[in-house]
Write an enzyme that holds these catalytic residues in place. Structure first.
Site, PDB file in Angstrom:
ATOM      1  N   LYS A 141      21.082 -29.553  45.748  1.00  0.00           N
ATOM      2  CA  LYS A 141      20.101 -30.523  46.062  1.00  0.00           C
ATOM      3  C   LYS A 141      20.442 -31.726  44.909  1.00  0.00           C
ATOM      4  O   LYS A 141      19.768 -32.807  45.318  1.00  0.00           O
ATOM      5  CB  LYS A 141      18.745 -30.080  46.031  1.00  0.00           C
ATOM      6  CG  LYS A 141      18.294 -29.042  46.900  1.00  0.00           C
ATOM      7  CD  LYS A 141      16.859 -28.750  46.920  1.00  0.00           C
ATOM      8  CE  LYS A 141      16.334 -27.400  47.373  1.00  0.00           C
ATOM      9  NZ  LYS A 141      16.274 -27.800  48.823  1.00  0.00           N
ATOM     10  N   GLN A 143      12.921 -30.791  43.874  1.00  0.00           N
ATOM     11  CA  GLN A 143      12.985 -32.034  44.513  1.00  0.00           C
ATOM     12  C   GLN A 143      12.969 -33.122  43.631  1.00  0.00           C
ATOM     13  O   GLN A 143      12.614 -34.312  43.910  1.00  0.00           O
ATOM     14  CB  GLN A 143      11.915 -32.202  45.601  1.00  0.00           C
ATOM     15  CG  GLN A 143      12.040 -31.049  46.684  1.00  0.00           C
ATOM     16  CD  GLN A 143      13.232 -31.351  47.653  1.00  0.00           C
ATOM     17  OE1 GLN A 143      13.811 -32.279  47.553  1.00  0.00           O
ATOM     18  NE2 GLN A 143      13.204 -30.162  48.379  1.00  0.00           N
ATOM     19  N   HIS A 188       6.520 -24.964  47.888  1.00  0.00           N
ATOM     20  CA  HIS A 188       7.577 -24.353  48.666  1.00  0.00           C
ATOM     21  C   HIS A 188       7.166 -22.787  48.572  1.00  0.00           C
ATOM     22  O   HIS A 188       6.624 -22.316  47.707  1.00  0.00           O
ATOM     23  CB  HIS A 188       8.844 -24.581  48.005  1.00  0.00           C
ATOM     24  CG  HIS A 188      10.000 -24.029  48.790  1.00  0.00           C
ATOM     25  ND1 HIS A 188      10.679 -22.858  48.513  1.00  0.00           N
ATOM     26  CD2 HIS A 188      10.690 -24.753  49.696  1.00  0.00           C
ATOM     27  CE1 HIS A 188      11.727 -22.866  49.198  1.00  0.00           C
ATOM     28  NE2 HIS A 188      11.783 -23.949  49.910  1.00  0.00           N
ATOM     29  N   CYS A 231       9.200 -24.867  54.952  1.00  0.00           N
ATOM     30  CA  CYS A 231       8.834 -23.617  53.890  1.00  0.00           C
ATOM     31  C   CYS A 231       7.559 -23.833  53.258  1.00  0.00           C
ATOM     32  O   CYS A 231       7.396 -23.343  52.032  1.00  0.00           O
ATOM     33  CB  CYS A 231      10.092 -23.483  52.882  1.00  0.00           C
ATOM     34  SG  CYS A 231      11.772 -22.848  53.738  1.00  0.00           S
ATOM     35  N   ASP A 273       8.293 -26.609  39.142  1.00  0.00           N
ATOM     36  CA  ASP A 273       9.419 -26.311  40.190  1.00  0.00           C
ATOM     37  C   ASP A 273      10.056 -27.813  40.301  1.00  0.00           C
ATOM     38  O   ASP A 273       9.488 -28.779  41.086  1.00  0.00           O
ATOM     39  CB  ASP A 273       8.960 -26.241  41.562  1.00  0.00           C
ATOM     40  CG  ASP A 273       9.817 -26.016  42.787  1.00  0.00           C
ATOM     41  OD1 ASP A 273      11.037 -26.428  42.419  1.00  0.00           O
ATOM     42  OD2 ASP A 273       9.376 -25.603  43.886  1.00  0.00           O
TER      43      ASP A 273
HETATM   44  C1  LIG Z   1      10.241 -27.735  46.369  1.00  0.00           C
HETATM   45  C2  LIG Z   1      11.227 -26.868  46.441  1.00  0.00           C
HETATM   46  N1  LIG Z   1      11.273 -25.623  45.693  1.00  0.00           N
HETATM   47  C3  LIG Z   1      12.320 -24.545  45.682  1.00  0.00           C
HETATM   48  C4  LIG Z   1      13.194 -24.724  46.867  1.00  0.00           C
HETATM   49  C5  LIG Z   1      14.110 -23.541  46.605  1.00  0.00           C
HETATM   50  O1  LIG Z   1      15.462 -24.004  46.592  1.00  0.00           O
HETATM   51  P1  LIG Z   1      16.790 -23.095  46.833  1.00  0.00           P
HETATM   52  O2  LIG Z   1      16.624 -22.574  48.336  1.00  0.00           O
HETATM   53  O3  LIG Z   1      17.855 -23.608  46.372  1.00  0.00           O
HETATM   54  O4  LIG Z   1      16.401 -21.634  45.820  1.00  0.00           O
HETATM   55  C6  LIG Z   1      13.317 -25.866  47.471  1.00  0.00           C
HETATM   56  C7  LIG Z   1      14.192 -26.020  48.698  1.00  0.00           C
HETATM   57  O5  LIG Z   1      14.059 -26.366  49.785  1.00  0.00           O
HETATM   58  C8  LIG Z   1      12.206 -26.856  47.396  1.00  0.00           C
HETATM   59  O6  LIG Z   1      12.295 -27.906  48.257  1.00  0.00           O
END
Ligand SMILES: Cc1ncc(COP(=O)(O)O)c(C=O)c1O
Lengths: 142, 398
Positions: free
Chosen positions: B215, B192, B112, B353, B189
């Protein structure tokens, strides 16, 4: 405009767009990238403007049916027009998308997007090619 | 399962975009409303009853998170604004001091943006080198490729446990063991993964973990940074202010509060944290193993049913995941999403993203279905019915 005709024109311009594919190695052309910040459309539009006339326009890239067809119809509408005429079309087109008063006669085929305001999330798609037109005018100080 | 707790489903929406955010059960909403209507006060401040209650409830959530991710100490849990915030703090509050020019950080192209862009900036600032673990087979991370990518200079591996595009599950346990053995820091991270499966930072040797409440049934604007205690001791607070200092003097001397308070400057997102606590209660009540198993079953059903439709192309068929990335043949992903929206079916079109993944997938944009435990076979059946009649897609969307 009749809904079936409208759809047919859009679809035809989406599936067989005018001037898809960029002209290579010709310094008379200026390329402007338009990517819609709120979605995933990404188009390069290439302009050849000489003596105040839009002589030729090409494009390439990946975009949705509305953006792609709007690009194709814009290209058809603008080739051969002067910069001044193009600016008039641009102004009226933006007015139509924004539900302001506009001159429908001037827009001709571009009138197919006269009901896009019913789907607010698609306005940006219809405006995308014209954003690039604005960019190129700015870039060339026109 | 548990659909009755989600008022939003009475609107008839079919929600398949759980990778983006999730719906909120009544219990979570109620816990937030209770804070705003029954015991509003600031945290860590007053000496009156409501303030004490806020403190207690807020700190209880730390223990809930500790239980959820199996950390050793509750002080290792820092509340942040979300996964993005957590990752940025790891990079700029810790790695900026820890790493030096030429040190290598291993990422993948499927990360991401929030797990790539901070590293890119750090590379600009101090000259670390970003390298990508190759993703050849089905775009998955293999131990073999991890080992091949590690050099003498590798100091950090930072990857998603589960990716947001394909939803593939990385072998974090094995990677964690490799990292421990080689003295590499392991940043995960968990945005997910924490919502969908058991995450165990101790067993998997995870040094830093980032995730977001929204999430996993919780409120937006709140998340967690887990860090091993000895690493948190070296984490620099990137925000300074009230609630994080023990004292300060006019001559510029100041003393930080203990961990984790020093990382939570200013009035925290109290309602958000309390909502997160309620979300964790909710998830643990069902059980993470059960959620994972149910989603796997649901995905299998979805794959089976999608195979009935010849013009559906699937990009992540044979992997463990609760996502499906697909396109309709010759239809732009966004047009498909807009078509489904006409039937109140929410899927996400785009590059999710992960803008450099297209180098690996050879397709820029896909539609993503990301499932959660409240999705049902009936919803999938409705999706299939709509996809089956998609030859009239342009009649519908134009
Ligand atoms: C794999 C992953 N990392 C990080 C994020 C970032 O999360 P947030 O936008 O809640 O900070 C997301 C959100 O789409 C994600 O899917």
């Amino acid at each position: 405009m009749d809904a079936n005709i409208r759809r047919e024109i859009i679809l035809d311009n989406y599936q067989n767009p005018k001037n898809r594919g960029l002209v290579e190695n010709d310094s008379d052309y200026v390329v402007v990238n338009s990517n819609n910040e709120s979605c995933i459309d990404n188009l390069d539009i290439q302009y050849k403007i000489q003596d105040g006339v839009l002589v030729d326009i090409h494009f390439d890239g990946e975009a949705c049916a509305i953006s792609t067809s709007a690009t194709s119809i814009m290209i058809r509408s603008l080739i051969g027009k002067t910069v001044e005429e193009a600016k008039k079309i641009l102004e009226n087109y933006e007015a139509m998308i924004d539900e302001r008063e506009y001159d429908a006669d001037l827009l001709q085929e571009l009138n197919v997007y006269d009901e896009i305001y019913l789907q607010p999330n698609r306005k940006k798609c219809a405006l995308l090619p014209f954003e690039s037109l604005k960019k190129v005018f700015k870039q060339l100080n026109l | 399962m548990n659909r009755e707790d989600f008022e939003i489903f009475n609107t008839g929406v079919i929600y398949f975009d759980n990778g983006a955010t999730t719906m909120k059960p009544k219990q979570v909403v109620d816990s937030v409303v209770d804070y705003y209507t029954k015991y509003t006060a600031n945290a860590h401040r007053g000496d009156y009853e409501n303030s004490l209650k806020v403190d207690t409830e807020y700190e209880k959530v730390r223990e809930k998170v500790q239980k959820l991710i199996h950390s050793e100490k509750k002080e290792e849990i820092v509340f942040t604004a979300g996964a993005t915030d957590s990752l940025n703090r790891i990079v700029f509050g810790f790695m900026k001091n820890y790493l030096s020019e030429g040190d290598e950080v291993l990422l993948t192209k499927a990360e991401h943006a929030s797990n790539i862009l901070p590293w890119m900036r750090l590379a600009e600032e101090i000259g670390i080198v970003i390298r990508y673990i190759p993703l050849p087979e089905k775009n998955e991370v293999s131990i073999e490729n991890v080992l091949k990518s590690i050099t003498d200079k590798t100091k950090v591996i930072s990857i998603a446990h589960v990716t947001n595009v394909l939803g593939d599950v990385r072998p974090v346990h094995e990677i964690g063991e490799i990292c421990q053995e080689k003295g590499i820091l392991f940043v995960v991270d968990g945005a997910q993964s924490v919502p969908h499966r058991v995450v165990d930072v101790l067993k998997d040797h995870i040094d830093f973990l980032a995730f977001s409440a929204h999430k996993m049934l919780g409120p937006t604007g709140v998340g967690v940074l887990y860090g091993r205690y000895d690493l948190l001791e070296k984490l620099e607070p990137t925000t300074l202010g009230g609630g994080m200092n023990a004292s300060f003097l006019a001559d510029g001397e100041y003393e930080l509060k203990s961990i984790p308070s020093r990382f939570e400057a200013g009035t925290p997102n109290i309602a958000g944290v309390i909502g997160l606590g309620s979300a964790i209660d909710y998830l643990l009540e069902i059980g993470m193993e059960i959620i994972q198993k149910y989603e796997a079953e649901l995905r299998k059903y979805l794959l089976n049913r999608l195979s009935e439709i010849p013009n559906v192309i699937i990009y992540n068929q044979d992997i463990e995941s609760s996502n499906i990335a697909f396109n309709l043949k010759d239809v732009f992903a966004q047009d498909t999403a807009i078509y489904l929206n006409h039937y109140h079916i929410c899927v996400r079109a785009g590059n999710h993203c992960a803008k450099i993944l297209k180098d690996e997938l050879h397709v820029a944009n896909t539609c993503r279905i990301s499932l959660y435990f409240y999705n049902t076979k009936e919803e999938i059946d409705q999706l299939i019915e709509v996809l089956k009649k998609s030859e009239d897609i342009f009649k519908v969307i134009l």
